[in-house]
Design a protein around this motif. Sequence first.
Motif, PDB file in Angstrom:
ATOM      1  N   ASP A 144       0.835  -1.205   0.000  1.00  0.00           N
ATOM      2  CA  ASP A 144       0.000   0.000   0.000  1.00  0.00           C
ATOM      3  C   ASP A 144       0.866   1.250   0.000  1.00  0.00           C
ATOM      4  O   ASP A 144       1.917   1.308   0.638  1.00  0.00           O
ATOM      5  CB  ASP A 144      -0.923   0.011   1.218  1.00  0.00           C
ATOM      6  N   ASP A 146       0.969   5.015   1.152  1.00  0.00           N
ATOM      7  CA  ASP A 146       0.316   5.954   2.063  1.00  0.00           C
ATOM      8  C   ASP A 146      -0.126   7.205   1.310  1.00  0.00           C
ATOM      9  O   ASP A 146       0.584   7.693   0.408  1.00  0.00           O
ATOM     10  CB  ASP A 146       1.265   6.347   3.193  1.00  0.00           C
ATOM     11  N   PRO A 147      -1.295   7.751   1.651  1.00  0.00           N
ATOM     12  CA  PRO A 147      -1.781   8.959   0.964  1.00  0.00           C
ATOM     13  C   PRO A 147      -0.783  10.114   1.066  1.00  0.00           C
ATOM     14  O   PRO A 147      -0.200  10.365   2.119  1.00  0.00           O
ATOM     15  CB  PRO A 147      -3.084   9.280   1.695  1.00  0.00           C
ATOM     16  N   GLU A 149      -0.518  14.210   0.215  1.00  0.00           N
ATOM     17  CA  GLU A 149      -1.332  15.389  -0.085  1.00  0.00           C
ATOM     18  C   GLU A 149      -0.449  16.529  -0.554  1.00  0.00           C
ATOM     19  O   GLU A 149       0.583  16.824   0.049  1.00  0.00           O
ATOM     20  CB  GLU A 149      -2.140  15.809   1.147  1.00  0.00           C
ATOM     21  N   SER A 231      -2.990   8.269  -3.656  1.00  0.00           N
ATOM     22  CA  SER A 231      -2.889   7.051  -2.854  1.00  0.00           C
ATOM     23  C   SER A 231      -3.014   5.862  -3.793  1.00  0.00           C
ATOM     24  O   SER A 231      -3.301   6.019  -4.981  1.00  0.00           O
ATOM     25  CB  SER A 231      -3.977   7.001  -1.771  1.00  0.00           C
ATOM     26  N   ASN A 233      -1.565   1.528  -4.530  1.00  0.00           N
ATOM     27  CA  ASN A 233      -0.731   0.405  -4.139  1.00  0.00           C
ATOM     28  C   ASN A 233       0.183   0.012  -5.295  1.00  0.00           C
ATOM     29  O   ASN A 233      -0.012   0.451  -6.436  1.00  0.00           O
ATOM     30  CB  ASN A 233      -1.579  -0.798  -3.698  1.00  0.00           C
TER      31      ASN A 233
END
Length: 279
Positions: A144, A146-147, A149, A231, A233
């Motif tokens: 995954d 991580d988001p 921003e 975000s 994966n």
Amino acid sequence: FSEFQGYLNQDAMVDSNKINLETATRVDEAVLNSGNLKLSIINNIGIEALINFSLSEFTKDGEVLDTTFSMSTDPLEVLIDLSGYLLNLNLDSSPQIINYVSTINIPSEDEMSLTFGQDISINVNIDSLSFFEVSGYVDPVVVDIDPIEQEIDLPDQIEDLDFAKLIMDFSFQSSIALPVFLNLELRSYNDDTDESFLRLIENVNITETPEFSVDSVEQLINIKPDRIIASGNARVGSLSEFGSVTVQDTISGNLTIAAPLAFEINEQSKIDIEPSELS
């Protein structure tokens, strides 16, 4: 004889067997980061003996894993830490197997009593294997992202204009010699109007194509966002393509939004410029 008492002089008892690896990954070579080998021994013949146990597929510093220990009449468990061992397997074997040999030496200088038909049982269990590095056909692992921003600060002068063309350029640097398939979700937000726009980037092999562009993303910016959140994966590995990876390998990347000064002008479009005299 069905029973015997005296001094027994015989060759060592040698037994060989194999362990099937129950994993989709087909290993060529691997350096173990961790792993456990447990030998559970039950002595039903009731005499002391010396056991030698070896695994030919595991080596460290060029030496095959080989251990010797004494066994009494009590049940015995022997634990061996496999960290740092090199595992070398036949890539074409299906299933892949690990071979082991156990040798039991019964002392000839001690008087003993035996009842024939009884045995010494040795149960071999290998588990919790993790690799520091591995080459072969690696069962894909999904990692995954991580988001992330990013705030957007657009000039006031383009508030009433829409971009006609936007291009996103991606550039990745990877030390992983395995296919890495990227799935990315880009969502822009206008906090004043509660508008949002989603753009998906799916199944891009960034090992094969480390640099690529994505078009048709104008609406990401045309809602005049305050921020964009990325975000998703990455699926690392392939059961059809040979490759290698270590725990020290990394992937990094850059995203550039290219916005040529091309705007769509409609009846609502306007741009305010201070008047100036033309000579």
